[in-house]
Design a protein around this motif. Sequence first.
Motif, PDB file in Angstrom:
ATOM      1  N   ASP A   6      40.746   7.863   8.224  1.00 26.87           N
ATOM      2  CA  ASP A   6      39.958   6.863   7.512  1.00 26.87           C
ATOM      3  C   ASP A   6      38.450   7.211   6.892  1.00 26.87           C
ATOM      4  O   ASP A   6      39.018   6.603   5.570  1.00 26.87           O
ATOM      5  CB  ASP A   6      39.270   5.487   8.877  1.00 26.87           C
ATOM      6  N   GLN A   7      37.345   7.346   7.068  1.00 28.32           N
ATOM      7  CA  GLN A   7      36.250   8.311   6.393  1.00 28.32           C
ATOM      8  C   GLN A   7      37.040   8.827   5.153  1.00 28.32           C
ATOM      9  O   GLN A   7      36.721   8.174   4.019  1.00 28.32           O
ATOM     10  CB  GLN A   7      34.911   8.626   7.122  1.00 28.32           C
ATOM     11  N   ARG A   9      39.856   8.482   3.786  1.00 26.83           N
ATOM     12  CA  ARG A   9      40.197   7.830   2.542  1.00 26.83           C
ATOM     13  C   ARG A   9      39.250   6.608   2.206  1.00 26.83           C
ATOM     14  O   ARG A   9      39.367   6.401   0.738  1.00 26.83           O
ATOM     15  CB  ARG A   9      41.314   6.413   3.373  1.00 26.83           C
ATOM     16  N   ARG A  10      38.343   6.155   2.859  1.00 29.04           N
ATOM     17  CA  ARG A  10      36.744   5.204   2.139  1.00 29.04           C
ATOM     18  C   ARG A  10      36.983   5.887   1.399  1.00 29.04           C
ATOM     19  O   ARG A  10      36.171   5.450  -0.151  1.00 29.04           O
ATOM     20  CB  ARG A  10      36.288   4.794   3.195  1.00 29.04           C
ATOM     21  N   ARG A  11      36.077   7.101   1.680  1.00 23.42           N
ATOM     22  CA  ARG A  11      35.434   8.529   0.724  1.00 23.42           C
ATOM     23  C   ARG A  11      36.271   8.412  -0.898  1.00 23.42           C
ATOM     24  O   ARG A  11      36.029   8.288  -2.286  1.00 23.42           O
ATOM     25  CB  ARG A  11      35.435   9.545   0.798  1.00 23.42           C
ATOM     26  N   ARG A  13      38.689   6.070  -1.948  1.00 25.14           N
ATOM     27  CA  ARG A  13      38.829   5.020  -2.658  1.00 25.14           C
ATOM     28  C   ARG A  13      37.477   5.499  -3.434  1.00 25.14           C
ATOM     29  O   ARG A  13      37.142   3.783  -4.497  1.00 25.14           O
ATOM     30  CB  ARG A  13      38.938   3.961  -1.863  1.00 25.14           C
ATOM     31  N   SER A  14      36.355   4.754  -2.855  1.00 23.25           N
ATOM     32  CA  SER A  14      35.116   4.508  -3.320  1.00 23.25           C
ATOM     33  C   SER A  14      34.990   5.098  -4.830  1.00 23.25           C
ATOM     34  O   SER A  14      34.895   6.187  -5.207  1.00 23.25           O
ATOM     35  CB  SER A  14      33.791   4.856  -2.433  1.00 23.25           C
ATOM     36  N   ASP A  75      30.201   2.301   1.779  1.00 23.21           N
ATOM     37  CA  ASP A  75      31.722   2.341   1.738  1.00 23.21           C
ATOM     38  C   ASP A  75      31.306   3.484   3.055  1.00 23.21           C
ATOM     39  O   ASP A  75      32.876   3.325   3.161  1.00 23.21           O
ATOM     40  CB  ASP A  75      32.556   3.005   0.205  1.00 23.21           C
ATOM     41  N   MET A  76      31.627   4.188   3.851  1.00 25.56           N
ATOM     42  CA  MET A  76      31.626   5.205   4.032  1.00 25.56           C
ATOM     43  C   MET A  76      31.318   4.904   5.740  1.00 25.56           C
ATOM     44  O   MET A  76      32.191   5.342   6.476  1.00 25.56           O
ATOM     45  CB  MET A  76      31.157   6.808   3.893  1.00 25.56           C
ATOM     46  N   ASP A  78      29.840   1.958   6.378  1.00 23.05           N
ATOM     47  CA  ASP A  78      28.801   0.549   6.431  1.00 23.05           C
ATOM     48  C   ASP A  78      27.952   0.644   6.689  1.00 23.05           C
ATOM     49  O   ASP A  78      27.500  -0.432   7.981  1.00 23.05           O
ATOM     50  CB  ASP A  78      29.676  -0.015   7.489  1.00 23.05           C
TER      51      ASP A  78
END
Length: 155
Positions: A6-7, A9-11, A13-14, A75-76, A78
């Motif tokens: 998940d992190q 994916r967040r990385r 997308r950020s 973003d990564m 919270d």
Amino acid sequence: MMYTEDQLRRRERSRWTKVQIILAPIQFVVFLISFALVLRYLATGEGYLIATISIWIKIALIWALTITGMLWEYDMFDHYFMAKEFFWEDVGNLIAIITHNLYFVAQWVGADSRTVMWVMVFAYITYLFNAVQFIIRGVNSARQRRSLRQAASQM
């Protein structure tokens, strides 16, 4: 494992990931130039103005990277700062930014130009340790992403 899926994916997308990827090498080049100019001034007594301008640029960049890094960290993880997953990187950054801002303290208390430049030598050494810490994290992160992509392609 460095990051969860998940992190990662967040990385990806950020938008702050891209900003950090662009600003970090620029800051490193400015650091190299500024460090050389500061050392030149300390060795020869020449080039105070250009060394000072380079210091201002370096301080502006460390602040830009800190602020965008905090947005990236949110973003990564919270958290804007001191997320447990990024704690030691944040400690290193905090030390580096405090030492960089000692430049302004030295100016404010009326320190002579050589003392101000020695303050920056100390600040730049703390930055170098922090930069190495981020480079190691970046290399490990790239290895993890490569490994996950490789595993996914073998399925």
